[in-house]
Design a protein around this motif. Sequence first.
Motif, PDB file in Angstrom:
ATOM      1  N   CYS A 166      12.030   7.030   3.324  1.00 60.41           N
ATOM      2  CA  CYS A 166      10.968   6.395   3.808  1.00 60.41           C
ATOM      3  C   CYS A 166      11.314   5.316   4.864  1.00 60.41           C
ATOM      4  CB  CYS A 166       9.575   6.230   3.544  1.00 60.41           C
ATOM      5  SG  CYS A 166       9.504   7.608   2.682  1.00 60.41           S
TER       6      CYS A 166
ATOM      7  N   THR B   5      11.111   5.356  -1.766  1.00 59.65           N
ATOM      8  CA  THR B   5      10.654   4.985  -0.641  1.00 59.65           C
ATOM      9  C   THR B   5      12.037   4.311   0.137  1.00 59.65           C
ATOM     10  OG1 THR B   5       9.300   3.811  -2.739  1.00 59.65           O
ATOM     11  CG2 THR B   5       9.749   1.851  -0.928  1.00 59.65           C
TER      12      THR B   5
ATOM     13  N   THR C 258      10.543   6.912  -7.702  1.00 65.19           N
ATOM     14  CA  THR C 258       9.877   5.326  -6.662  1.00 65.19           C
ATOM     15  C   THR C 258      10.673   4.883  -5.392  1.00 65.19           C
ATOM     16  OG1 THR C 258       8.792   5.659  -8.026  1.00 65.19           O
ATOM     17  CG2 THR C 258       8.263   4.769  -6.747  1.00 65.19           C
TER      18      THR C 258
ATOM     19  N   ALA D 222       0.509  -0.838  -0.301  1.00 66.66           N
ATOM     20  CA  ALA D 222       0.301  -0.025  -0.215  1.00 66.66           C
ATOM     21  C   ALA D 222       1.003   1.264  -0.426  1.00 66.66           C
ATOM     22  CB  ALA D 222      -0.931  -0.235   1.591  1.00 66.66           C
ATOM     23  N   PHE D 223       1.867   0.816   1.002  1.00 67.51           N
ATOM     24  CA  PHE D 223       2.838   2.362   0.295  1.00 67.51           C
ATOM     25  C   PHE D 223       3.275   2.842  -0.332  1.00 67.51           C
ATOM     26  CE2 PHE D 223       6.957   4.278   1.492  1.00 67.51           C
ATOM     27  CZ  PHE D 223       6.297   5.768   1.988  1.00 67.51           C
ATOM     28  N   THR D 224       3.920   1.257  -1.268  1.00 68.25           N
ATOM     29  CA  THR D 224       4.504   1.884  -2.918  1.00 68.25           C
ATOM     30  C   THR D 224       3.351   2.299  -3.512  1.00 68.25           C
ATOM     31  OG1 THR D 224       6.129  -0.388  -2.127  1.00 68.25           O
ATOM     32  CG2 THR D 224       5.611   0.259  -4.271  1.00 68.25           C
ATOM     33  N   ALA D 225       2.366   1.528  -3.104  1.00 69.42           N
ATOM     34  CA  ALA D 225       0.951   2.508  -4.261  1.00 69.42           C
ATOM     35  C   ALA D 225       0.917   3.846  -3.869  1.00 69.42           C
ATOM     36  CB  ALA D 225      -0.006   1.905  -3.888  1.00 69.42           C
ATOM     37  N   ILE D 226       1.177   4.692  -3.077  1.00 70.49           N
ATOM     38  CA  ILE D 226       1.419   5.714  -2.637  1.00 70.49           C
ATOM     39  C   ILE D 226       2.033   6.545  -3.252  1.00 70.49           C
ATOM     40  CG2 ILE D 226       1.398   7.461  -0.887  1.00 70.49           C
ATOM     41  CD1 ILE D 226      -0.324   5.570   0.833  1.00 70.49           C
ATOM     42  N   VAL D 227       3.655   5.796  -2.982  1.00 72.12           N
ATOM     43  CA  VAL D 227       4.777   6.629  -3.194  1.00 72.12           C
ATOM     44  C   VAL D 227       5.083   6.494  -4.690  1.00 72.12           C
ATOM     45  CG1 VAL D 227       7.261   6.898  -3.468  1.00 72.12           C
ATOM     46  CG2 VAL D 227       5.788   6.283  -0.996  1.00 72.12           C
ATOM     47  N   ASN D 228       4.582   5.740  -5.585  1.00 75.60           N
ATOM     48  CA  ASN D 228       4.509   5.372  -7.014  1.00 75.60           C
ATOM     49  C   ASN D 228       2.709   6.533  -7.689  1.00 75.60           C
ATOM     50  OD1 ASN D 228       5.778   3.560  -7.557  1.00 75.60           O
ATOM     51  ND2 ASN D 228       4.034   1.077  -7.615  1.00 75.60           N
ATOM     52  N   ALA D 229       1.675   6.361  -6.677  1.00 75.83           N
ATOM     53  CA  ALA D 229       0.928   8.346  -6.901  1.00 75.83           C
ATOM     54  C   ALA D 229       1.289   9.465  -7.373  1.00 75.83           C
ATOM     55  CB  ALA D 229      -0.015   7.800  -6.646  1.00 75.83           C
ATOM     56  N   LEU D 230       2.437   9.401  -5.980  1.00 75.26           N
ATOM     57  CA  LEU D 230       2.793  10.532  -5.523  1.00 75.26           C
ATOM     58  C   LEU D 230       3.793  10.795  -6.943  1.00 75.26           C
ATOM     59  CD1 LEU D 230       3.702  12.629  -3.391  1.00 75.26           C
ATOM     60  CD2 LEU D 230       5.554  11.781  -2.941  1.00 75.26           C
TER      61      LEU D 230
END
Length: 144
Positions: A97, A94, A90, A38-46
């Motif tokens: 973080c 990641t 990305t 889920a965190f990777t999806a957020i970073v990808n979107a960012l």
Amino acid sequence: MAEEKKKGAVKSFIGEFREFIARGNVLDMAVGVVVGGAFTAIVNALVENILMPFIGMILAGVNFANLVVTIPWGNKPVINFGAFLSAIITFLITAMCVFIIVKVVNAMQNIKKKEEEEKEEEEAVAEDIALLTEIRDLLKAKED
């Protein structure tokens, strides 16, 4: 004889695996994988929707999604190095973080260890004082 050893080894492996699962570490790991995804999806979107357009704007309107090289022979394959640059950014975000999270957790563990050590030192001093007090009282009792 060799077949019995194989069966024993398989049973031993299965038993160890069952014990590993029962410890709860697998559940912790599964939660980590899900949260990490889920965190990777957020970073990808960012990166794809905020950072890359902003960087493209700074670089005179470059759209990283369109940064491709077409090879002029064969079926003209396309090398999409804009997507590769996006993936690198990305990864770096990641990794940063995760690094920060690990640093915070280690700092919290170090604080907890120091508090435990100080508490143990206080208890050790108290035991010494109690022992010395007991010796003093015994010596006074002998004198009387």
